[in-house]
Design a protein around this motif. Structure first.
Motif, mmCIF file in Angstrom:
data_model
loop_
_atom_site.group_PDB
_atom_site.id
_atom_site.type_symbol
_atom_site.label_atom_id
_atom_site.label_comp_id
_atom_site.label_asym_id
_atom_site.label_seq_id
_atom_site.Cartn_x
_atom_site.Cartn_y
_atom_site.Cartn_z
ATOM 1 N N ALA A 179 -35.194 -11.985 -4.629
ATOM 2 C CA ALA A 179 -34.389 -12.609 -5.684
ATOM 3 C C ALA A 179 -35.192 -12.834 -6.956
ATOM 4 C CB ALA A 179 -33.804 -13.928 -5.187
ATOM 5 N N LEU A 205 -33.707 -23.674 -9.569
ATOM 6 C CA LEU A 205 -32.892 -22.975 -8.571
ATOM 7 C C LEU A 205 -31.433 -23.000 -9.022
ATOM 8 C CD1 LEU A 205 -34.528 -24.480 -5.356
ATOM 9 C CD2 LEU A 205 -34.671 -22.106 -6.122
ATOM 10 N N CYS A 206 -30.729 -21.896 -8.846
ATOM 11 C CA CYS A 206 -29.315 -21.837 -9.246
ATOM 12 C C CYS A 206 -28.508 -22.866 -8.464
ATOM 13 C CB CYS A 206 -28.712 -20.476 -8.914
ATOM 14 S SG CYS A 206 -29.567 -19.079 -9.617
ATOM 15 N N CYS A 251 -28.483 -14.847 -1.300
ATOM 16 C CA CYS A 251 -28.677 -15.313 -2.679
ATOM 17 C C CYS A 251 -27.349 -15.233 -3.422
ATOM 18 C CB CYS A 251 -29.706 -14.399 -3.340
ATOM 19 S SG CYS A 251 -29.676 -14.371 -5.139
ATOM 20 N N ILE A 252 -26.957 -16.310 -4.113
ATOM 21 C CA ILE A 252 -25.635 -16.265 -4.743
ATOM 22 C C ILE A 252 -25.587 -15.311 -5.936
ATOM 23 C CG2 ILE A 252 -24.846 -18.545 -3.969
ATOM 24 C CD1 ILE A 252 -25.468 -19.487 -6.858
ATOM 25 N N GLN A 253 -26.733 -14.995 -6.511
ATOM 26 C CA GLN A 253 -26.711 -14.044 -7.633
ATOM 27 C C GLN A 253 -26.437 -12.620 -7.145
ATOM 28 O OE1 GLN A 253 -26.463 -14.980 -10.545
ATOM 29 N NE2 GLN A 253 -27.281 -17.049 -10.472
ATOM 30 N N ASN A 284 -32.734 -14.765 2.215
ATOM 31 C CA ASN A 284 -31.563 -14.631 1.334
ATOM 32 C C ASN A 284 -31.204 -13.161 1.130
ATOM 33 O OD1 ASN A 284 -33.692 -13.864 -0.221
ATOM 34 N ND2 ASN A 284 -33.323 -15.285 -1.898
ATOM 35 N N GLN A 337 -33.303 -16.742 -11.694
ATOM 36 C CA GLN A 337 -32.477 -17.947 -11.647
ATOM 37 C C GLN A 337 -31.814 -18.189 -12.985
ATOM 38 O OE1 GLN A 337 -35.870 -18.452 -11.931
ATOM 39 N NE2 GLN A 337 -36.343 -17.778 -9.864
ATOM 40 N N CYS A 340 -38.317 -17.359 -5.575
ATOM 41 C CA CYS A 340 -37.456 -18.376 -6.188
ATOM 42 C C CYS A 340 -37.746 -19.751 -5.595
ATOM 43 C CB CYS A 340 -35.987 -18.043 -5.947
ATOM 44 S SG CYS A 340 -35.327 -16.792 -7.056
ATOM 45 N N CYS A 391 -27.667 -22.344 -4.626
ATOM 46 C CA CYS A 391 -28.704 -21.514 -4.011
ATOM 47 C C CYS A 391 -28.955 -21.957 -2.561
ATOM 48 C CB CYS A 391 -30.000 -21.631 -4.808
ATOM 49 S SG CYS A 391 -31.398 -20.833 -3.993
#
Ligand SMILES: Cc1ncc(C[n+]2csc(CCOP(=O)(O)OP(=O)(O)O)c2C)c(N)n1
Ligand code: SF4
Lengths: 555, 195
Positions: free
Chosen positions: A464, A358-359, A526-528, A460, B43, A390, A362
């Protein structure tokens, strides 16, 4: 003609557009996602009004495509291999009603499970449904196959399965595409022969007989297919049968000049006459194919006059699992002839795995931390049933927050079954897109019986896992859950952030002891996708169906 | 002529964009191209790689066979080690010096470097430092591309044109930074070969 550098997925999509595509339906899934993303970005979506939007799941996508074909237009549905399980019902029945406008079902298989939970082979579905299947060998063929398949589908009034595998779907090469514009779309037209489209048993029996009668014509078409070749020249002590991209590894092994009789197959059902010609010449046959030893086992069962010895995945000359590689194919040739192994290239003992995680930052991490703390008192009798996305990575240390992951939607339903058996608390963890894909019906089962499960809906705002596509139900979860019968009091929100941790734990803990179905929506982007929407300048004309204009677009 | 390149790195390092850049440049130069990659995992932080094959003749396989790659470009040293078996006996490695230690059992850096040096001809590039000098840390991937370009059969100006096209959307500053990063990487290989 123009030369473009395209993924196999993109080449297929470009071919479909050039063939007069009217509708592209899909649910994302690696490695098929780029087919639909390519269409979305293409100018033809606006200039030629191609309908292109993500569907809720593969079944809805395929049925929508069938509907468009019914109305006379060319349509396609794209999905990954496990998506065809979800769409299997319309897939098999669509072969019975048949097509009007050309209908392609593009399925990308993932041997080696680069990003999937199994490596099932879609050709088996093609065989079961009795529909033609085309398996391109390279990006150029992926482009050509889409054009060919639409025409084929209309000529035979049957859907065509277009099978890709990861290596072709996700590899780029130079592709020659037509520049003289696409073929015009089919005009809208409705059929009048009702019987054909109403699969009552009496009609279905007639349609099934017709489908069976068509099989001979399909075999004939395979014999003449531009995607298959037969050469009977060379050293006949060994004959080669290869399918799709496996043929490229054959060429690679022989440096372009293949020294044995060779049948390359790119269209199914199997071309029996060509096989017979090869078999009558060779006493030993090696079969090379991506995925299941499908052709290999069918060849063993064919009632032919000659029966050569057959080598392949079933005899251990090639690995039974995983995708082919140039070196495994080369070594199969050696072991079916003179074996020579080389162990020069061993990995270093210093090597360490670097799995995806996970980023950092996240939202799922904060949801899991809160869930872990709330579940701490119940570790012996409670379980967390998770789903695909994710958040499946929550299985890894340090979180180790989940106990199961089966297939999309199975979190809620497995939690229900386990709760029925006495598991308490039974928690389901499901992403927003997965919930729209196949969580809703399971939740309806729970409210019908007031089953005590706690659903953590990880919202999110995007799909993702597959790269940030639109999620169907964004912003509508509370309404949906209430409509499905969840008590309004037990549809609650948490804010998955470190500074709201205690509050989240308290809310989850409270719902865990509620004796009925409750839904906790954990909402944070989602932060991306957040980073991307912050950093991208406005493109000149925003692609339709993308995040920028999706909200409130009533299409 | 054929050139088989393995690109290896960690998700988020911009590996797929330089793979694209090389592919487009080769196409501009009239070469045949195949570029295989595995993507889909959104990710960041997992190992990623791409196989790139360039030739003046048709290319059959999308994948490079183990033990036959001419060049390995590693954006991270442990990833160089992972893909070393791909390299031909006379192959060359270009590796970034900066490690990404996002796993608990990352090996000792000194041992790792020795191991790499003992197994292959390796050229080290301090991509992060050169990227900073070029004006943005985010150009580290293009620094490495510059270094790699010395081993590729394409002209410098065609690379530069591809960089311009690729980054034009992001404005002139970003284009200039990337062109500088490319030049820094290109000269780094000529000047230094040890860390
Ligand atoms: C039947 C099926 N279709 C598609 C996929 C590919 N896939 C895996 S997870 C996922 C969706 C994940 O989205 P979401 O539930 O919103 O979770 P997120 O990744 O955003 O955390 C998809 C489409 C799959 N595994 N199975
Ligand atoms: S891509 Fe988004 S949802 Fe997936 S791990 Fe990263 S931040 Fe989380």
């Amino acid at each position: 003609m123009a030369t473009r550098l395209l993924l196999g997925d993109e080449a297929l999509a470009q071919g479909a557009i050039d063939a007069g595509l009217s509708g592209a339906y899909a649910y994302p899934g690696t490695p098929s996602t780029e087919i639909t993303e390519y269409v979305q970005r293409h100018v033809a979506v606006t200039s030629q009004s191609i309908h292109c939007r993500w569907s809720s799941n593969e079944k809805t996508a395929l049925e929508e495509a069938v509907g468009m074909s019914y109305a006379g237009r060319r349509a396609m549905a794209s999905m990954k291999h496990v998506g065809l399980n979800v769409a299997a019902d319309p897939f098999i029945n669509a072969a019975l009603i048949g097509t009007r406008g050309g209908l392609l079902i593009n399925v990308a298989d993932d041997p080696s499970m680069h990003s999937s939970q199994n490596e099932q082979d879609s050709r088996l579905y093609g065989e079961m449904a009795l529909v033609p299947c085309i398996e391109p060998a390279d990006q150029q063929q992926a482009y050509d196959a889409a054009i060919y398949a639409f025409e084929f589908s209309e000529r035979h009034e049957l859907p065509v399965l277009l099978r890709l595998t990861t290596r072709l779907a996700h590899s780029r090469a130079d592709v020659e595409i037509h520049e003289d514009g696409s073929r015009p779309q089919n005009p809208f037209s409705l059929p009048n022969d009702k019987q054909r489209f109403i699969l009552l048993p009496a009609h279905a029996r007639a349609r099934y007989l017709r489908l069976l009668e068509q099989q001979q014509a399909l075999v004939e078409a395979s014999e003449e297919s531009p995607f298959s070749t037969l050469s009977l020249e060379g050293d006949a002590s060994l004959g080669i049968v290869s399918c799709g991209i496996a043929g490229n590894y054959v060429q690679e092994t022989f440096g372009g000049k293949v020294r044995h009789p060779w049948l390359q197959i790119g269209q199914y059902p199997l071309p029996v006459r060509r096989i017979e010609a090869l078999f009558s010449r060779c006493s030993r046959i090696i079969v090379l194919e991506e995925g299941t030893p499908f052709v290999e086992s069918r060849l063993r069962g064919l009632p032919l006059r000659s029966s050569p010895e057959i080598f392949g995945r079933l005899t251990g000359h090639l690995p039974r699992t995983g995708e082919l590689a140039p070196e495994s194919v080369a070594s199969a040739f050696r072991s079916s002839g003179a074996p020579s192994a080389d162990a020069r290239h061993r990995p270093s003992p210093l090597l360490r795995n670097r799995p995806p995680a996970l980023c950092q930052g996240c939202p799922h991490i904060d949801s899991y931390r809160a869930l872990n703390q709330a579940m701490a008192p119940y570790r012996d009798r409670g379980r967390v049933f998770a789903d695909i996305g994710c958040y499946t990575l929550g299985a890894m240390p340090p979180l180790e927050a989940i106990d199961t992951c089966l297939c999309m939607g199975a979190s809620i339903t497995m939690a229900k079954g386990a709760a029925d058996a006495g598991t308490s608390p039974a928690v389901a963890v499901i992403g927003d897109s997965t919930f729209a894909h196949s969580g809703l019906t399971g939740l309806l089962d729970c409210t019908a019986e007031q089953t005590p499960i706690t659903v953590i809906l990880l919202d999110n705002g995007t799909v993702a896992m597959t790269g940030g596509q639109d999620s169907q139900a964004t912003g509508r979860f509370a309404q949906l859950c209430e409509a499905l019968g969840v008590d309004r009091e037990h549809i609650v929100a948490i804010n998955p952030r470190a500074d709201r941790h205690e509050e989240s734990v308290a809310i989850i803990a409270r719902e865990l002891i509620y004796d009925g179905p409750s839904v906790i929506v954990a909402q944070r982007e989602c932060i991306q996708t957040l980073r991307r929407s912050n950093s991208t300048r406005k493109p000149e004309s925003p692609p339709r169906g993308c995040r920028q204009d999706a909200k409130g677009d009533p299409q | 002529m054929k050139c088989d390149i393995v690109l290896a790195g960690v998700g988020g390092q911009g590996l797929l964009s330089i793979a694209m850049l090389i592919g487009r440049t080769a196409l501009d130069q009239g070469l045949r191209v195949k570029q295989a990659e595995v993507h889909g995992m959104a990710q960041r932080g997992g190992a990623v790689h791409s196989h790139l094959r360039l030739s003046d003749r048709p290319i059959a396989s999308d994948l490079i066979a183990v033990g036959t790659a001419n060049v390995l470009l590693a954006m991270e040293p442990l990833e160089a080690l992972r893909h070393l078996p791909m390299l031909a006996d006379d192959g060359v490695v270009f590796s970034n010096t900066t490690t990404i230690r996002n796993i608990p059992d990352y090996p000792d850096e000194e041992v790792l470097r020795q191991q790499l040096a003992s197994r292959a001809a390796i050229k080290w590039i301090d991509a992060e430092r050169l990227a900073q000098e070029a004006g943005s840390l985010r150009t580290a991937n293009v620094v490495l591309l510059g270094a790699l370009s010395q081993a590729l059969p394409m002209e410098q100006r065609i690379f530069e044109r591809a960089i311009r096209t690729m980054f034009s959307r992001k404005g002139d500053t970003v284009v200039e930074q990337n062109l500088r990063a490319f030049a820094h990487g290109r000269s780094a290989v000529r000047e230094e070969s040890a860390p």
